[in-house]
Scaffold this motif. Sequence first.
Motif, PDB file in Angstrom:
ATOM      1  N   GLY A 193       0.840  -1.163  -0.111  1.00 53.95           N
ATOM      2  CA  GLY A 193      -0.085  -0.102  -0.084  1.00 53.95           C
ATOM      3  C   GLY A 193       0.849   1.238  -0.025  1.00 53.95           C
ATOM      4  O   GLY A 193       2.152   1.128   0.231  1.00 53.95           O
ATOM      5  N   PHE A 194       0.316   2.155  -0.421  1.00 60.07           N
ATOM      6  CA  PHE A 194       0.930   3.614  -0.613  1.00 60.07           C
ATOM      7  C   PHE A 194       1.545   4.012   0.710  1.00 60.07           C
ATOM      8  O   PHE A 194       2.627   4.854   0.779  1.00 60.07           O
ATOM      9  CB  PHE A 194      -0.060   4.681  -0.846  1.00 60.07           C
ATOM     10  N   ILE A 195       0.892   4.110   1.898  1.00 56.79           N
ATOM     11  CA  ILE A 195       1.132   4.676   3.277  1.00 56.79           C
ATOM     12  C   ILE A 195       2.229   4.004   3.684  1.00 56.79           C
ATOM     13  O   ILE A 195       3.420   4.635   4.016  1.00 56.79           O
ATOM     14  CB  ILE A 195       0.173   4.503   4.177  1.00 56.79           C
ATOM     15  N   LEU A 196       2.372   2.568   3.888  1.00 58.06           N
ATOM     16  CA  LEU A 196       3.669   1.854   4.441  1.00 58.06           C
ATOM     17  C   LEU A 196       4.809   1.982   3.524  1.00 58.06           C
ATOM     18  O   LEU A 196       5.962   2.304   3.932  1.00 58.06           O
ATOM     19  CB  LEU A 196       3.219   0.485   4.787  1.00 58.06           C
ATOM     20  N   SER A 197       4.595   1.912   2.099  1.00 50.85           N
ATOM     21  CA  SER A 197       5.530   2.074   1.113  1.00 50.85           C
ATOM     22  C   SER A 197       6.178   3.004   1.188  1.00 50.85           C
ATOM     23  O   SER A 197       7.471   3.412   1.176  1.00 50.85           O
ATOM     24  CB  SER A 197       5.184   1.660  -0.182  1.00 50.85           C
ATOM     25  N   THR A 198       5.424   4.293   1.249  1.00 54.16           N
ATOM     26  CA  THR A 198       5.861   5.520   1.092  1.00 54.16           C
ATOM     27  C   THR A 198       6.701   6.119   2.467  1.00 54.16           C
ATOM     28  O   THR A 198       7.607   6.758   2.375  1.00 54.16           O
ATOM     29  CB  THR A 198       4.860   6.644   0.784  1.00 54.16           C
ATOM     30  N   TYR A 199       6.150   5.677   3.610  1.00 53.55           N
ATOM     31  CA  TYR A 199       6.789   5.930   4.933  1.00 53.55           C
ATOM     32  C   TYR A 199       8.216   5.371   4.844  1.00 53.55           C
ATOM     33  O   TYR A 199       9.272   5.891   5.239  1.00 53.55           O
ATOM     34  CB  TYR A 199       6.175   5.453   6.008  1.00 53.55           C
ATOM     35  N   ILE A 200       8.250   3.994   4.696  1.00 56.65           N
ATOM     36  CA  ILE A 200       9.724   3.354   4.682  1.00 56.65           C
ATOM     37  C   ILE A 200      10.603   4.062   3.433  1.00 56.65           C
ATOM     38  O   ILE A 200      11.756   4.155   3.696  1.00 56.65           O
ATOM     39  CB  ILE A 200       9.439   1.633   4.368  1.00 56.65           C
ATOM     40  N   PHE A 201      10.008   4.500   2.297  1.00 54.66           N
ATOM     41  CA  PHE A 201      10.746   5.019   1.355  1.00 54.66           C
ATOM     42  C   PHE A 201      11.625   6.145   1.676  1.00 54.66           C
ATOM     43  O   PHE A 201      12.757   6.331   1.595  1.00 54.66           O
ATOM     44  CB  PHE A 201       9.910   5.128   0.066  1.00 54.66           C
ATOM     45  N   PHE A 202      10.534   6.943   2.299  1.00 51.15           N
ATOM     46  CA  PHE A 202      11.250   8.327   2.897  1.00 51.15           C
ATOM     47  C   PHE A 202      12.194   8.044   3.772  1.00 51.15           C
ATOM     48  O   PHE A 202      13.231   8.957   3.871  1.00 51.15           O
ATOM     49  CB  PHE A 202       9.960   9.304   3.139  1.00 51.15           C
ATOM     50  N   MET A 203      12.081   7.253   4.762  1.00 51.57           N
ATOM     51  CA  MET A 203      12.956   7.241   6.009  1.00 51.57           C
ATOM     52  C   MET A 203      14.280   6.460   4.994  1.00 51.57           C
ATOM     53  O   MET A 203      15.312   6.997   5.544  1.00 51.57           O
ATOM     54  CB  MET A 203      12.491   5.905   6.782  1.00 51.57           C
ATOM     55  N   LEU A 204      14.202   5.547   4.460  1.00 53.43           N
ATOM     56  CA  LEU A 204      15.401   4.995   3.723  1.00 53.43           C
ATOM     57  C   LEU A 204      16.194   5.901   2.700  1.00 53.43           C
ATOM     58  O   LEU A 204      17.490   6.126   2.929  1.00 53.43           O
ATOM     59  CB  LEU A 204      15.195   3.932   2.848  1.00 53.43           C
ATOM     60  N   TYR A 205      15.248   6.777   2.178  1.00 56.34           N
ATOM     61  CA  TYR A 205      15.809   7.807   1.242  1.00 56.34           C
ATOM     62  C   TYR A 205      16.673   8.947   2.059  1.00 56.34           C
ATOM     63  O   TYR A 205      17.599   9.683   1.644  1.00 56.34           O
ATOM     64  CB  TYR A 205      15.004   8.220   0.252  1.00 56.34           C
ATOM     65  N   ALA A 206      15.922   9.164   3.223  1.00 55.24           N
ATOM     66  CA  ALA A 206      16.318  10.576   3.908  1.00 55.24           C
ATOM     67  C   ALA A 206      17.765   9.790   4.610  1.00 55.24           C
ATOM     68  O   ALA A 206      18.793  10.862   4.745  1.00 55.24           O
ATOM     69  CB  ALA A 206      15.470  10.887   4.966  1.00 55.24           C
ATOM     70  N   ARG A 207      17.696   8.519   5.069  1.00 54.20           N
ATOM     71  CA  ARG A 207      18.929   7.952   5.601  1.00 54.20           C
ATOM     72  C   ARG A 207      20.037   8.221   4.548  1.00 54.20           C
ATOM     73  O   ARG A 207      21.309   8.217   4.902  1.00 54.20           O
ATOM     74  CB  ARG A 207      18.706   6.682   6.158  1.00 54.20           C
ATOM     75  N   LEU A 208      20.067   7.615   3.326  1.00 56.28           N
ATOM     76  CA  LEU A 208      20.959   7.632   2.184  1.00 56.28           C
ATOM     77  C   LEU A 208      21.588   8.981   1.971  1.00 56.28           C
ATOM     78  O   LEU A 208      22.775   9.017   1.803  1.00 56.28           O
ATOM     79  CB  LEU A 208      20.234   7.071   1.021  1.00 56.28           C
ATOM     80  N   ILE A 209      20.791  10.125   2.086  1.00 59.05           N
ATOM     81  CA  ILE A 209      21.096  11.152   1.873  1.00 59.05           C
ATOM     82  C   ILE A 209      21.681  11.949   2.996  1.00 59.05           C
ATOM     83  O   ILE A 209      22.254  13.074   2.863  1.00 59.05           O
ATOM     84  CB  ILE A 209      20.356  12.221   1.083  1.00 59.05           C
TER      85      ILE A 209
END
Length: 167
Positions: free
Chosen positions: A103-119
Amino acid sequence: MILELLFNAALLILFGYCYYYIGATMPVSAPTELGAEQWPQLILGALIVLIIVNMYKIYRSTPAEKRGADQLKNIKLQSVLKNKLFIGMAIILAYAFSLEAAGFILSTYIFFMLYARLIGEKRMKVLASSAFVTTFGIYFLFARGLSIMLPRGYGILRDFALMLESF
């Protein structure tokens, strides 16, 4: 330098293909409105232009002796896998594949956390809170503001998305 140019070239080819694919498969909307096929094409067109600009900047900022094709011999698989651009592409690919199931909510939440960590963000509270605010901001913008149905996921994630939509 050559590795960055190769990643950018791969993205350029992928975005060009996506632009063509959307134009070839989506139904054409009325000429007086921006339809479902034109929004992704506008975004992809902007991305293609920006990648070309980025490739030019990379090429111009690299010394002449490091511009040759002989630099390809120095590339190792380990350096490719540790490259932030490659990791970012892998995160986006995983996000795209997880949208339907999680789903959008869980996928997007995890995506933003991982990408912010990456940058570079290391503080867990900032990661969690910014991902939460961004995810629900985008969710309400698209689901409520633009009336676009977002993937709901399966099982309990679907029930959670339906609960949110009932508010």
